[in-house]
Design a protein around this motif. Structure first.
Motif, PDB file in Angstrom:
ATOM      1  N   GLY A  86       2.379   1.030  -9.365  1.00  0.00           N
ATOM      2  CA  GLY A  86       1.695   1.645  -8.376  1.00  0.00           C
ATOM      3  C   GLY A  86       0.266   0.795  -8.205  1.00  0.00           C
ATOM      4  O   GLY A  86      -0.081   0.151  -7.234  1.00  0.00           O
ATOM      5  N   VAL A  87      -0.117   0.564  -9.384  1.00  0.00           N
ATOM      6  CA  VAL A  87      -1.569   0.111  -9.611  1.00  0.00           C
ATOM      7  C   VAL A  87      -1.444  -1.438  -9.243  1.00  0.00           C
ATOM      8  O   VAL A  87      -2.484  -2.117  -8.305  1.00  0.00           O
ATOM      9  N   GLY A 117       2.464   1.600  -3.360  1.00  0.00           N
ATOM     10  CA  GLY A 117       1.416   1.743  -4.295  1.00  0.00           C
ATOM     11  C   GLY A 117       1.301   3.347  -4.438  1.00  0.00           C
ATOM     12  O   GLY A 117       1.170   4.176  -5.248  1.00  0.00           O
ATOM     13  N   ILE A 118       1.022   4.071  -3.015  1.00  0.00           N
ATOM     14  CA  ILE A 118       0.815   5.372  -3.169  1.00  0.00           C
ATOM     15  C   ILE A 118       1.986   6.346  -3.688  1.00  0.00           C
ATOM     16  O   ILE A 118       1.917   7.151  -4.198  1.00  0.00           O
ATOM     17  N   ILE A 157       0.863  -1.295  -0.093  1.00  0.00           N
ATOM     18  CA  ILE A 157       0.096   0.011   0.007  1.00  0.00           C
ATOM     19  C   ILE A 157       0.661   1.301  -0.108  1.00  0.00           C
ATOM     20  O   ILE A 157       0.788   2.285  -0.822  1.00  0.00           O
ATOM     21  N   SER A 170       0.754  -2.806  -7.345  1.00  0.00           N
ATOM     22  CA  SER A 170       0.761  -2.855  -5.684  1.00  0.00           C
ATOM     23  C   SER A 170      -0.242  -2.921  -5.082  1.00  0.00           C
ATOM     24  O   SER A 170      -0.426  -3.559  -3.915  1.00  0.00           O
ATOM     25  N   PHE A 171      -1.173  -1.845  -5.302  1.00  0.00           N
ATOM     26  CA  PHE A 171      -2.775  -2.011  -4.747  1.00  0.00           C
ATOM     27  C   PHE A 171      -3.287  -3.149  -4.930  1.00  0.00           C
ATOM     28  O   PHE A 171      -3.972  -3.748  -4.104  1.00  0.00           O
ATOM     29  N   ILE A 172      -3.295  -3.970  -6.087  1.00  0.00           N
ATOM     30  CA  ILE A 172      -3.919  -5.090  -6.432  1.00  0.00           C
ATOM     31  C   ILE A 172      -3.214  -6.382  -5.545  1.00  0.00           C
ATOM     32  O   ILE A 172      -4.128  -7.071  -5.072  1.00  0.00           O
ATOM     33  N   VAL A 230       1.923   5.416  -7.741  1.00  0.00           N
ATOM     34  CA  VAL A 230       1.092   5.838  -8.521  1.00  0.00           C
ATOM     35  C   VAL A 230       0.850   7.169  -8.955  1.00  0.00           C
ATOM     36  O   VAL A 230       0.276   7.730 -10.099  1.00  0.00           O
ATOM     37  N   ALA A 244      -1.760  -5.791  -2.714  1.00  0.00           N
ATOM     38  CA  ALA A 244      -2.202  -5.607  -1.384  1.00  0.00           C
ATOM     39  C   ALA A 244      -3.517  -6.256  -0.921  1.00  0.00           C
ATOM     40  O   ALA A 244      -3.737  -6.677   0.104  1.00  0.00           O
ATOM     41  N   ALA A 245      -4.295  -5.927  -2.103  1.00  0.00           N
ATOM     42  CA  ALA A 245      -5.985  -6.647  -1.810  1.00  0.00           C
ATOM     43  C   ALA A 245      -5.898  -8.045  -1.872  1.00  0.00           C
ATOM     44  O   ALA A 245      -6.459  -8.685  -0.953  1.00  0.00           O
TER      45      ALA A 245
END
Length: 241
Positions: A133-134, A113-114, A110, A136-138, A117, A140-141
């Motif tokens: 970054g995108v 990603g911040i 997260i 990284s968010f995926i 991105v 993290a989910a």
């Protein structure tokens, strides 16, 4: 330099073996000797690949990307393995440690990603930081979902039947995705081993698509496995008929 010359071939060989053995485990009869042996060899190959990747990255750039990928691989293959092992003190300790790792990696993903991105620049590999970054968010989910599953296991015990097999399957497949994605995502790496026709974007994406196709196929097949059957091993193809 000599250490790098020694570790790089080991890293490449372990990665190639992991990809081959992973596909073998997906294609052969589930619960059979070949499945068991190829699955265990896949775990060992992933551990070697991750460890050597971590050492190589530290020696080359003191970076952390490959270290994170190595820990991520160990997390998924470790929890996939304990899923089909009889409960014991060691499996419980591994699951507690794994939960800590999953939450920690999700937090790092997260934060990364911040940071990425909002960057307009390209990474050293030519990939836009915004794309990283995108992703990284995926990631993290996925890790948070995996961690939620770990918490449920710690509270209620290991599930039986289809849910238990599904947990084993998707975690092994995600670990394999890390290995395959690391190799096929970079054209220069593929070009060093495979002929020119296999270096195009569609051809490099094909193994990933086949991997997820096989994963969803087997997740569909195990959905109705009898809860009362012995779930310490994966069932054979005949048990799905």
């Amino acid at each position: 330099m000599s250490t790098m010359h020694t570790l790089l071939p080991i890293h490449i060989a372990a990665g190639a073996l992991a990809i081959v053995l992973g596909f073998v485990a997906l294609l052969v009869k589930k619960g059979g000797t070949i499945h068991r042996r190829s699955g265990m060899l896949f775990v060992y190959a992933m551990l070697v690949m991750g460890t050597t990747a971590s050492i190589l990255e530290f020696r080359q750039s003191a970076g952390v990307a490959n270290v994170v990928a190595a820990v991520l691989s160990i997390y998924f293959v470790g929890t996939a393995l304990t899923t089909v092992r009889p409960p014991s003190r060691w499996t419980r300790l591994i699951n507690v440690a794994a939960l800590t790792v999953a939450v920690g990696l999700a937090f790092l993903a997260i934060v990364g990603g911040i940071k990425n991105v909002n960057s307009p620049h390209l990474s050293p590999g030519g990939v836009p930081f915004r794309t990283i970054g995108v992703m990284s968010f995926i990631l993290a989910a996925v890790l948070l979902l995996a961690a939620a599953g770990d918490v449920r296991i710690m509270r209620s015990g290991m599930p039986r039947g289809g849910p238990r097999l599904a947990r084993h399957l998707w975690r092994m497949c995600f670990a394999m995705f890390i290995a395959a994605g690391s190799f096929f995502s970079i054209r220069e790496r593929v070009a060093k081993i495979l002929p020119e026709p296999f270096t195009t974007g569609p051809m490099r994406a094909l193994p990933i698509l086949l991997l997820f196709g096989a994963m969803f196929y087997w997740l569909w097949r195990v959905r109705g496995v009898n809860l009362r059957q012995n779930t310490n091993t994966l069932p054979t193809r005949n048990s799905f008929c």
